[in-house]
Write a protein that holds these residues in place. Sequence first.
Motif, short mmCIF file in Angstrom:
data_model
loop_
_atom_site.label_atom_id
_atom_site.label_comp_id
_atom_site.label_asym_id
_atom_site.label_seq_id
_atom_site.Cartn_x
_atom_site.Cartn_y
_atom_site.Cartn_z
N GLY A 101 -5.63 -7.88 -6.42
CA GLY A 101 -6.51 -6.74 -6.63
C GLY A 101 -7.94 -7.05 -7.03
N TYR A 102 -8.32 -8.31 -7.00
CA TYR A 102 -9.69 -8.69 -7.35
C TYR A 102 -10.55 -8.78 -6.09
N THR A 103 -11.86 -8.58 -6.26
CA THR A 103 -12.82 -9.02 -5.25
C THR A 103 -13.32 -10.38 -5.73
N VAL A 104 -13.60 -11.28 -4.80
CA VAL A 104 -13.93 -12.66 -5.19
C VAL A 104 -15.05 -13.20 -4.32
N ALA A 105 -15.95 -13.92 -4.94
CA ALA A 105 -17.00 -14.66 -4.23
C ALA A 105 -16.92 -16.12 -4.65
N THR A 106 -16.99 -17.02 -3.69
CA THR A 106 -17.01 -18.45 -3.98
C THR A 106 -18.16 -19.09 -3.22
N GLY A 107 -18.61 -20.21 -3.70
CA GLY A 107 -19.67 -20.91 -3.00
C GLY A 107 -20.18 -22.11 -3.76
N ARG A 108 -21.08 -22.82 -3.15
CA ARG A 108 -21.70 -24.00 -3.72
C ARG A 108 -23.11 -23.61 -4.17
N LEU A 109 -23.36 -23.69 -5.45
CA LEU A 109 -24.67 -23.35 -6.00
C LEU A 109 -25.42 -24.63 -6.35
N HIS A 110 -26.75 -24.59 -6.12
CA HIS A 110 -27.60 -25.74 -6.40
C HIS A 110 -28.44 -25.41 -7.63
N ALA A 111 -28.29 -26.19 -8.68
CA ALA A 111 -28.85 -25.85 -9.98
C ALA A 111 -30.36 -25.67 -9.94
N GLU A 112 -31.07 -26.46 -9.11
CA GLU A 112 -32.53 -26.35 -9.11
C GLU A 112 -32.99 -25.00 -8.59
N GLU A 113 -32.11 -24.28 -7.88
CA GLU A 113 -32.46 -22.95 -7.37
C GLU A 113 -32.39 -21.87 -8.46
N TYR A 114 -32.02 -22.29 -9.67
CA TYR A 114 -31.91 -21.34 -10.79
C TYR A 114 -32.71 -21.82 -12.00
N GLY A 115 -33.71 -22.66 -11.75
CA GLY A 115 -34.60 -23.08 -12.81
C GLY A 115 -34.14 -24.29 -13.59
N VAL A 116 -33.11 -24.97 -13.12
CA VAL A 116 -32.63 -26.20 -13.76
C VAL A 116 -33.38 -27.38 -13.14
N PRO A 117 -34.01 -28.24 -13.94
CA PRO A 117 -34.79 -29.36 -13.38
C PRO A 117 -33.91 -30.53 -12.96
N GLN A 118 -32.94 -30.23 -12.10
CA GLN A 118 -31.90 -31.20 -11.76
C GLN A 118 -31.23 -30.79 -10.46
N THR A 119 -30.99 -31.73 -9.58
CA THR A 119 -30.31 -31.42 -8.32
C THR A 119 -28.81 -31.57 -8.51
N ARG A 120 -28.23 -30.62 -9.19
CA ARG A 120 -26.81 -30.63 -9.52
C ARG A 120 -26.13 -29.52 -8.72
N ALA A 121 -25.19 -29.87 -7.87
CA ALA A 121 -24.46 -28.88 -7.08
C ALA A 121 -23.13 -28.58 -7.75
N ARG A 122 -22.77 -27.30 -7.79
CA ARG A 122 -21.51 -26.90 -8.42
C ARG A 122 -20.77 -25.91 -7.53
N ALA A 123 -19.44 -26.03 -7.54
CA ALA A 123 -18.58 -25.05 -6.89
C ALA A 123 -18.29 -23.94 -7.89
N VAL A 124 -18.56 -22.70 -7.50
CA VAL A 124 -18.45 -21.57 -8.42
C VAL A 124 -17.56 -20.50 -7.82
N LEU A 125 -16.73 -19.89 -8.65
CA LEU A 125 -15.93 -18.73 -8.28
C LEU A 125 -16.25 -17.60 -9.25
N VAL A 126 -16.47 -16.41 -8.70
CA VAL A 126 -16.64 -15.20 -9.50
C VAL A 126 -15.67 -14.16 -8.96
N ALA A 127 -14.88 -13.58 -9.85
CA ALA A 127 -13.94 -12.52 -9.46
C ALA A 127 -14.19 -11.30 -10.33
N ARG A 128 -14.07 -10.12 -9.71
CA ARG A 128 -14.25 -8.86 -10.44
C ARG A 128 -13.07 -7.95 -10.13
N ARG A 129 -12.65 -7.22 -11.16
CA ARG A 129 -11.47 -6.36 -11.02
C ARG A 129 -11.82 -4.99 -10.45
N ASP A 130 -12.95 -4.43 -10.87
CA ASP A 130 -13.24 -3.04 -10.54
C ASP A 130 -14.41 -2.81 -9.59
#
Length: 356
Positions: free
Chosen positions: A164-193
């Motif tokens: 019953g969740y909606t879910v988004a997954t993907g590879r985020l690149h830290a420097e695209e969010y103001g982090v002074p580092q080229t760190r890639a992370r696999a992220v999952l976000v799920a929402r119930r409602d």
Amino acid sequence: MTEESVADIVDLFGGPGGWDVPAQALGLAVTGIEKDHSACETRRAAGLGTVEGDVRAYGPADFPTATDLIGSPPCQPFSIGGKGAGRRALDTVLHFAALLAERKEIRSGLATLDDERTGLVLEPLRWVLEALDGGRPYRTVMLEQVPTVLPVWEAMAQILRREGYTVATGRLHAEEYGVPQTRARAVLVARRDDQAALPAPTHRRYSRTTEQNAGDPTLQPWISMAEAIGWGMTHRPALTIAVGTAAGGPDPSCVGGSGSRATLYGERDAGRWIADTRLVSTDSLPAYRGGRTDMIRVSVADAAALQTFPPTHPFQGTRTKQYEQVGNAMPSKLADAVIRRAMAPELAARAGKKAA
């Protein structure tokens, strides 16, 4: 449980607070479960809710007020810089995820894996399913790991959608969010409602072929290593912060392995560099397999800044333990972006109440 169990969010692998510092700044009550004593001491010194113990010994019933869940399982088993037991066991982990979705017992099977930490990547799924079965499903689930874990997140996403969740997954690149580092992370976000989504970038992606001020004019430029800490590479962000030897990685005072060191020295030798007066001879440093006599060293404070921790974050423990905490953490600015997007309705409601 203690008073620290009263929380909006439970962080299953709290570490020194990479997720929890921005969550607390956003007005969210968060409690982190953490096994490492030094990391727990850091959390306590920073005023973060902390339960010291093994996440496998707890469950949703121990945190009855929690409505949201965070999880950054240990990355060393899956890391390119680690020994790789988790990468070899990915198919097995996916099999165990399917069994867990069927509410079957998997702990005895996980105990047979080469590295006991490998199975911890499934702990968030156990918590989510137990919360569902207990009638108090988590509203938001936010998970992060190294990119090699993305297939596990995608398999978990399929399970959560069936629940019953909606879910988004993907590879985020830290420097695209103001982090002074080229760190890639696999992220999952799920929402119930409502609809789950990953955060949109706020900064441009680093590319060796594109100048810092070139690219999408609607985004801010990426931040270089030198801009962040006052020395180092001027024409690119820092490499992925990877410190500590416990996982077979680089020496405690280094950033990255041999490839990262080659980039650092290459940028310095090319003149794209601001000097650091703290450079010292390898005679006074731990031995390593590089053979250089002018080893580039990054302090705990430098590494923490590159991970976007607040400058006053009170890391505790030995120097090696502090390096390990920094290197294993979720970059705080990346965590902030994920939380703000995933929990936007709740944060807007809180802001509205304050305004009223």
